[in-house]
Motif scaffolding. Sequence first.
Motif, PDB file in Angstrom:
ATOM      1  N   LYS A 156     -30.842  57.146 -38.052  1.00 43.21           N
ATOM      2  CA  LYS A 156     -29.609  57.339 -37.282  1.00 43.21           C
ATOM      3  C   LYS A 156     -29.718  58.566 -36.387  1.00 43.21           C
ATOM      4  CE  LYS A 156     -26.862  57.099 -40.925  1.00 43.21           C
ATOM      5  NZ  LYS A 156     -25.618  57.111 -41.740  1.00 43.21           N
ATOM      6  N   GLY A 157     -30.324  59.643 -36.910  1.00 36.16           N
ATOM      7  CA  GLY A 157     -30.477  60.859 -36.122  1.00 36.16           C
ATOM      8  C   GLY A 157     -31.384  60.659 -34.928  1.00 36.16           C
ATOM      9  N   ASN A 158     -32.476  59.922 -35.110  1.00 44.26           N
ATOM     10  CA  ASN A 158     -33.403  59.625 -34.011  1.00 44.26           C
ATOM     11  C   ASN A 158     -32.689  58.850 -32.905  1.00 44.26           C
ATOM     12  OD1 ASN A 158     -35.280  57.343 -32.823  1.00 44.26           O
ATOM     13  ND2 ASN A 158     -36.625  59.082 -33.258  1.00 44.26           N
ATOM     14  N   THR A 159     -31.928  57.834 -33.283  1.00 43.87           N
ATOM     15  CA  THR A 159     -31.198  57.019 -32.301  1.00 43.87           C
ATOM     16  C   THR A 159     -30.161  57.851 -31.557  1.00 43.87           C
ATOM     17  OG1 THR A 159     -31.512  55.041 -33.656  1.00 43.87           O
ATOM     18  CG2 THR A 159     -29.752  54.973 -32.019  1.00 43.87           C
ATOM     19  N   PHE A 160     -29.432  58.680 -32.296  1.00 45.10           N
ATOM     20  CA  PHE A 160     -28.376  59.480 -31.681  1.00 45.10           C
ATOM     21  C   PHE A 160     -28.966  60.499 -30.702  1.00 45.10           C
ATOM     22  CE2 PHE A 160     -25.134  62.714 -31.267  1.00 45.10           C
ATOM     23  CZ  PHE A 160     -23.945  62.001 -31.284  1.00 45.10           C
ATOM     24  N   LEU A 161     -30.059  61.147 -31.099  1.00 46.18           N
ATOM     25  CA  LEU A 161     -30.677  62.157 -30.240  1.00 46.18           C
ATOM     26  C   LEU A 161     -31.133  61.578 -28.908  1.00 46.18           C
ATOM     27  CD1 LEU A 161     -32.812  64.386 -32.641  1.00 46.18           C
ATOM     28  CD2 LEU A 161     -30.983  65.161 -31.120  1.00 46.18           C
ATOM     29  N   GLN A 162     -31.565  60.347 -28.905  1.00 47.66           N
ATOM     30  CA  GLN A 162     -32.068  59.748 -27.668  1.00 47.66           C
ATOM     31  C   GLN A 162     -31.006  59.673 -26.580  1.00 47.66           C
ATOM     32  OE1 GLN A 162     -34.580  56.197 -28.070  1.00 47.66           O
ATOM     33  NE2 GLN A 162     -34.777  56.665 -30.259  1.00 47.66           N
ATOM     34  N   ASN A 163     -29.746  59.711 -26.975  1.00 44.42           N
ATOM     35  CA  ASN A 163     -28.653  59.636 -26.006  1.00 44.42           C
ATOM     36  C   ASN A 163     -27.796  60.904 -25.977  1.00 44.42           C
ATOM     37  OD1 ASN A 163     -28.840  56.739 -25.011  1.00 44.42           O
ATOM     38  ND2 ASN A 163     -28.765  56.414 -27.225  1.00 44.42           N
TER      39      ASN A 163
END
Length: 319
Positions: free
Chosen positions: A110-117
């Motif tokens: 979830k953190g990886n996905t959120f950081l991308q945006n």
Amino acid sequence: MKFRTEVDIKESGRKIQIEDKIFSIGSCFASEISDLLRLGQLQTANNPFGTVFNPFSIANAVKRLHDAGFYTGEELIAFNDEFISLDHHSSFDTRYMHQTLAKINSEIEKGNTFLQNSRWVIITYGTSYIYEFIPKQKLVANCHKIPQKFFTKRLLTHQEITDSLYNTVLHLNDICREDVQILFTVSPVRHTKDGMAENQLSKSKLITAIHDVIPQFGNCHYLPVYELMMDDLRDYRFYKEDLIHPNNQAVSYIFEKFGNAYFSGQAKEFITENFKINKALEHKSSDEKDPKYILFREKLQQRIESQRKKARHKIFPDD
């Protein structure tokens, strides 16, 4: 006549908008600010590793998030009938290895996905002290109440801190949006168990390292949160009963200073109204069929619907 030294946060040329995603990581004060942003119905993600205090461990967490580096059973240890990660807060501990790994790796994903945006990242450092787990010769983020004899404690060197900051920025610049802004803060929570002089030394090393690193990047900035608490609010009435943590009044004051410097006009109005709505939602009636209470709820729902039209993301999802 002035009775205190007021500290201001320099106004930012870039402003936080209603739709911006804000990622925060670090000490418990990072969570306090993130909680207020979430209460204001902004899109936030906070501490996927749990509360982390020192720059080395924060750099490690950011790298794992950047790489989507999932943990394996070999990286856990067994203690007190639980499987734990020394890189994580104790809230991830469970009695079963697969459950601990599931909790850890879910947050990494979830953190990886959120950081991308993410357009904004707030990093709050708490201490320059770090513990090494002797059996594995591993620097850790959390000791999980394992007996102290298994650890050695020391201050990170200036080079270790600056390297950690530098690597953190590199990984964030690589994974986040091109226009990401990274805000560094030092937690105003004093680590009195280290000793008062030792706490000051620890905080000063953090502040020095931050000011050495951020001039190398155009998107990095320092927020004087520590100075706001130590100089502007230098009175124990702004602390909780432990005389260590800022109380709600102090946190709200610092958040207001931050908002005045970084929120766009629309975002500020949006957050302010959502704070009021959340306060109104706390109101309960012993007679839910009372016509006055029904009218109150109808008007409150109208305000919520008006706010929902201002945001493309989902707000007040539990209403």
